[in-house]
Design a protein around this motif. Sequence first.
Motif, PDB file in Angstrom:
ATOM      1  N   HIS A  66       0.877  -1.093  -0.190  1.00  0.00           N
ATOM      2  CA  HIS A  66       0.083  -0.073  -0.147  1.00  0.00           C
ATOM      3  C   HIS A  66       0.795   1.073  -0.058  1.00  0.00           C
ATOM      4  O   HIS A  66       2.019   1.286   0.715  1.00  0.00           O
ATOM      5  N   PRO A  93      -6.901   1.045   4.008  1.00  0.00           N
ATOM      6  CA  PRO A  93      -5.869   0.600   4.957  1.00  0.00           C
ATOM      7  C   PRO A  93      -5.563   1.655   5.880  1.00  0.00           C
ATOM      8  O   PRO A  93      -5.198   1.338   7.165  1.00  0.00           O
ATOM      9  N   TRP A 141     -10.506  -1.975  -0.866  1.00  0.00           N
ATOM     10  CA  TRP A 141      -9.574  -2.698  -0.677  1.00  0.00           C
ATOM     11  C   TRP A 141      -9.905  -3.863   0.199  1.00  0.00           C
ATOM     12  O   TRP A 141     -10.735  -4.171   0.995  1.00  0.00           O
TER      13      TRP A 141
END
Length: 247
Positions: A66, A93, A141
Amino acid sequence: MLSPPLQITDAARQAGALAMRDVWRASELAVSRATTMVTGHVQLDQELPNKGWPRSELVELLVQRHGIGEMQLLKPSLASLSQKQRIAFVQPPYLPYSMACRSWNMNDKNLLWLRPQSSADALWSAEQILKNGGCGAVVLWQSNVRPEALRRLHLAAQATDTWIWLIRPLASAADSSVSPLRIALRPAHGGVSADIIKRRGPTCEAPLFVPLIDMPAGRRLFDKDHEAPIKRAPATTSARSLAAALV
């Protein structure tokens, strides 16, 4: 008297095939009536069918980790869509950083942050947003997604006028997927290396370097240490809570 067999020339076959919707030659990028949006990156547009991100189709971005530039890759599209439509960030995240959104010319009033309690809830929420049609785009995600969940997302996307990007780990590239467009992203100096591992058209022979002007410096859209007043949906997954978040 029997009529002679009908002779179909190669030119006629090609003309008939080209007249059919969503039919393309294996050696050429697909050209169809599907709606696309330019990515804002010329190098990438040249390698995508219809020269942009497809609407109403599941697009996968497979990242090495990420924060390597995947959101900056989407920055032009998200900035444009957010001016008039809502964008849902589902289970990012890190915490959304409102000041970075504004510096990226994104309308933070049209950004919706959903933080479901589980992956199953996140997938359910994304599917419901697509079915609701209240958002112009969804960014989801996920680490592990079952093939059946991918199929459901893609089917839901096909029934709406919404862009959806699914961000997954790079290791997922080895998994089968119904997504018609899959791009593996790796960090590169001054940008990202984009390897198009699946598209409607010929195999992409080599990864593309996509320069990102904000890579050397600048605020990230998601930050570990800052929490901004982006509208957050309740963590529950009830239909009433989701509907309230979309109001």
